[in-house]
Design an enzyme around this catalytic site. Sequence first.
Site, mmCIF file in Angstrom:
data_model
loop_
_atom_site.group_PDB
_atom_site.id
_atom_site.type_symbol
_atom_site.label_atom_id
_atom_site.label_comp_id
_atom_site.label_asym_id
_atom_site.label_seq_id
_atom_site.Cartn_x
_atom_site.Cartn_y
_atom_site.Cartn_z
ATOM 1 N N ASP A 125 0.860 -1.186 0.000
ATOM 2 C CA ASP A 125 0.000 0.000 0.000
ATOM 3 C C ASP A 125 0.896 1.235 0.000
ATOM 4 O O ASP A 125 1.985 1.216 0.574
ATOM 5 C CB ASP A 125 -0.894 0.021 1.242
ATOM 6 C CG ASP A 125 -1.928 -1.096 1.247
ATOM 7 O OD1 ASP A 125 -2.422 -1.452 0.172
ATOM 8 O OD2 ASP A 125 -2.240 -1.602 2.345
ATOM 9 N N ASP A 143 -7.156 -1.597 -4.279
ATOM 10 C CA ASP A 143 -8.188 -1.249 -3.303
ATOM 11 C C ASP A 143 -9.142 -0.206 -3.871
ATOM 12 O O ASP A 143 -10.360 -0.276 -3.658
ATOM 13 C CB ASP A 143 -7.556 -0.700 -2.021
ATOM 14 C CG ASP A 143 -6.651 -1.696 -1.326
ATOM 15 O OD1 ASP A 143 -6.842 -2.910 -1.497
ATOM 16 O OD2 ASP A 143 -5.734 -1.246 -0.600
#
Length: 167
Positions: A125, A143
């Site tokens: 991330d 995401d």
Amino acid sequence: MTVRPKPNALSWLWLAAAMIALDQLTKWWALMALQPAETPHAVIPGILNWTLTFNTGAAFSFLADSAGWQRWFFVLLAVAVSATLGVWLSRTPRGDWRTAAPLSLILGGAFGNVIDRLHAAKVTDFIQVFLGSYPFPVFNVADSAISVGAVALIVFSMFGQQKPATP
């Protein structure tokens, strides 16, 4: 007389493939350009940062502190959900973009994160946004694709085209 099957929305899988490619490319960039635990790189100060983190859990680091079993659980869950969405896509008419595009975004996002779990046992991330002064959990392109696809699917199902009533 030959009955031709109606074209389905599997041709929309190009969008899923594009999301997987974009996700993997941006994660590669983040791994090359950023260091974990470094001071965030402000892109738009107070709104958007690049911040390299890794997540062994699910959304919002759910189950991230577990003993490692969650890796395979989330891989199997993503594959099962993706198979279900793939069947749904195959039963969707090709022209129904309000269903096909969101399903393809979700599929692409799911597989983007599955690649990370299979390759590195964790998801990369790097996007951090702020809601006022509060940082939102760090996320990635996969995401985003899942979230945008899910919201679009809900919105389009609620506010989609109404079929005219037949007299």
